[in-house]
Design a protein around this motif. Structure first.
Motif, short mmCIF file in Angstrom:
data_model
loop_
_atom_site.label_atom_id
_atom_site.label_comp_id
_atom_site.label_asym_id
_atom_site.label_seq_id
_atom_site.Cartn_x
_atom_site.Cartn_y
_atom_site.Cartn_z
N HIS A 90 0.84 -1.21 0.00
CA HIS A 90 0.00 0.00 0.00
C HIS A 90 0.87 1.26 0.00
O HIS A 90 0.61 2.20 -0.77
CB HIS A 90 -0.91 -0.01 1.23
N TYR A 91 1.89 1.27 0.84
CA TYR A 91 2.77 2.44 0.91
C TYR A 91 3.50 2.64 -0.42
O TYR A 91 3.60 3.77 -0.92
CB TYR A 91 3.78 2.26 2.04
N SER A 92 4.00 1.57 -0.99
CA SER A 92 4.76 1.66 -2.23
C SER A 92 3.90 2.12 -3.39
O SER A 92 4.36 2.90 -4.25
CB SER A 92 5.39 0.29 -2.56
N ARG A 93 2.68 1.64 -3.43
CA ARG A 93 1.76 2.09 -4.49
C ARG A 93 1.60 3.60 -4.44
O ARG A 93 1.63 4.28 -5.48
CB ARG A 93 0.40 1.42 -4.31
N GLY A 94 1.41 4.13 -3.25
CA GLY A 94 1.25 5.57 -3.12
C GLY A 94 2.50 6.31 -3.55
O GLY A 94 2.44 7.34 -4.23
N HIS A 112 5.12 9.88 -7.56
CA HIS A 112 6.37 10.29 -8.21
C HIS A 112 6.56 9.68 -9.59
O HIS A 112 7.62 9.90 -10.20
CB HIS A 112 7.56 9.93 -7.31
N GLN A 113 5.56 8.93 -10.05
CA GLN A 113 5.60 8.34 -11.39
C GLN A 113 6.89 7.53 -11.61
O GLN A 113 7.65 7.75 -12.55
CB GLN A 113 5.47 9.44 -12.46
N LYS A 114 7.11 6.56 -10.70
CA LYS A 114 8.29 5.71 -10.77
C LYS A 114 7.89 4.27 -11.10
O LYS A 114 6.81 3.81 -10.70
CB LYS A 114 9.04 5.72 -9.42
N PRO A 115 8.75 3.54 -11.79
CA PRO A 115 8.49 2.12 -12.05
C PRO A 115 8.47 1.35 -10.72
O PRO A 115 9.15 1.73 -9.76
CB PRO A 115 9.67 1.68 -12.92
N PHE A 116 7.70 0.27 -10.72
CA PHE A 116 7.57 -0.56 -9.52
C PHE A 116 8.06 -1.97 -9.82
O PHE A 116 7.74 -2.54 -10.87
CB PHE A 116 6.11 -0.61 -9.06
N ILE A 117 8.84 -2.54 -8.90
CA ILE A 117 9.38 -3.89 -9.08
C ILE A 117 8.92 -4.76 -7.91
O ILE A 117 9.43 -4.63 -6.79
CB ILE A 117 10.92 -3.89 -9.14
#
Length: 386
Positions: free
Chosen positions: A126-130, A135-140
């Motif tokens: 949840h925190y990482s999604r926000g 900040h429009q960053k890729p997620f891994i």
């Protein structure tokens, strides 16, 4: 939230909270272009770190809940969840501050999504999604066990393939790492993990009442007492002897040990909850039994890999990681096994064997470089407890 959980959380708010470790090892003069923030909340540690492509840990922070859960004799998921919620932003900001990096400078954010405690994983995701959305960053998304397996490539120059033994409080498996996301599973525990078993045996022995162990986690208490115990006082029948595979079983071993403890209590005329006079000998015998079971199954995996040319017959490597890998007796017997079979034994430093943000960030770097699992949307990403 039940009354026990509320009581534990109240004690945290009154000063007996877990500790926060922050460290920084970055050089402002030299900064590689791609940086990954790793976030770890799979169990009871809230970790974050920033790592670059060269494997330099620019900054890290860790909030450990051990002292909290020691009070209740085990991890209460709802308590772990609440402590993650209370500390995750602070831990991430501490790691970023220590690294001298802003979120804008990150190439991606990597976060553990499986396996682990559902309530804990949910906080990190949840925190990482926000964070990545703002900040429009890729997620891994990161597999916790893959991160443990690849940590060795952060601390040592090691090429694929290599044999991996992961032993912790929640997992136990043998696999061949053939690539960043390419693992050949050889065996795993069919019931509980070795660290879980050691913790349960420690509770059955009431080691928190022992004057030398009142502030130690179960596995650490057994290792401590075993140092001055006689492992030959008790012998336990080891599980899986009839199975020609590389699987483990620690639940059956725990039952055998519990029965032996009951017998010793009868012999000494004491009740459950009192400390056996031979507790150090019992601890030594338990630790030895766990170690022998682990090396027997690992030896089978070594033979299988060499026979089937999965690993080179010369200069093969055994990597051991996970919290139980910090046990010095178990590490010693694994070193002896490796030496006898011409394997090199490699282990991450103890602080990277347990859960941390560094291994998650490094796994993110590995995946970023390989172009594997780098997402530009978190839609559809779910945490997976198993």
């Amino acid at each position: 939230m039940n009354s026990i959980a509320k009581s534990v959380l109240r004690s945290v708010k009154h000063g007996r909270a877990a500790w926060l470790r922050t460290s920084s090892a970055h050089s402002r003069k030299q900064r590689f272009h791609r940086l990954v923030l790793g976030i770890e909340t799979s169990c009871d540690d809230t970790g974050a770190a920033v790592v670059d492509e060269a494997g330099c840990v620019l900054g890290e922070a860790l909030h450990c809940q051990k002292e909290v859960h020691l009070q209740s004799g085990g991890i209460i998921p709802v308590v772990a969840q609440q402590l993650h919620r209370e500390n995750i932003d602070r831990v991430v900001q501490e790691a970023l501050c220590a690294s001298g990096v802003s979120v804008a400078e990150l190439a991606a954010v990597a976060t553990t999504v499986k396996p682990g405690l559902a309530l804990s994983l949910g906080v990190g995701l949840h925190y990482s999604r926000g964070l990545v959305s703002r900040h429009q960053k890729p997620f891994i998304p990161i597999h916790h066990m893959e991160a443990h397996a690849l940590t060795i490539r952060l601390t040592h120059h090691l090429e694929f393939p290599f044999l991996v033994l992961l032993i912790s409080g929640g997992h136990c498996l043998l696999a061949v790492a053939q690539g960043v996301s390419d693992f050949l599973l050889l065996g795993q525990s069919i019931d509980i993990a070795p660290g879980d078993m050691l913790d349960k045996v420690a509770r059955r022995l009431s080691l928190r009442k022992h004057p030398e162990c009142h502030s130690m986690a179960g596995g650490k208490a057994i290792e401590h007492l075993a140092q001055t115990g006689n492992q030959e006082l008790l012998t336990f029948q080891l599980p899986m002897q009839q199975y020609r595979n590389c699987d483990f079983s620690f639940s059956g071993l725990q039952n055998v040990i519990n029965n032996a403890i009951v017998q010793k209590e009868k012999e000494e005329g004491i009740q459950e909850g009192e400390i056996l006079s031979c507790v150090k000998d019992v601890a030594a015998a338990v630790q030895h039994a766990v170690a022998v079971h682990i090396i027997q199954r690992t030896y089978r995996a070594m033979l299988f890999c060499i026979k089937n040319s999965i690993l080179p017959s010369k200069n093969a490597t055994l990597v051991v990681s996970g919290g139980v890998a910090s046990n010095q007796y178990i590490r010693k017997v694994l070193q002896n096994l490796a030496d006898a079979n011409d394997f090199a034994l490699l282990c991450p430093p103890p602080r990277l064997c347990t859960d941390n943000g560094v291994m998650i960030a490094w796994n993110g770097i590995e995946r970023l470089r390989a172009g594997l699992g780098v997402l530009h949307s978190t839609a559809g990403v779910r945490y997976e407890p198993r």
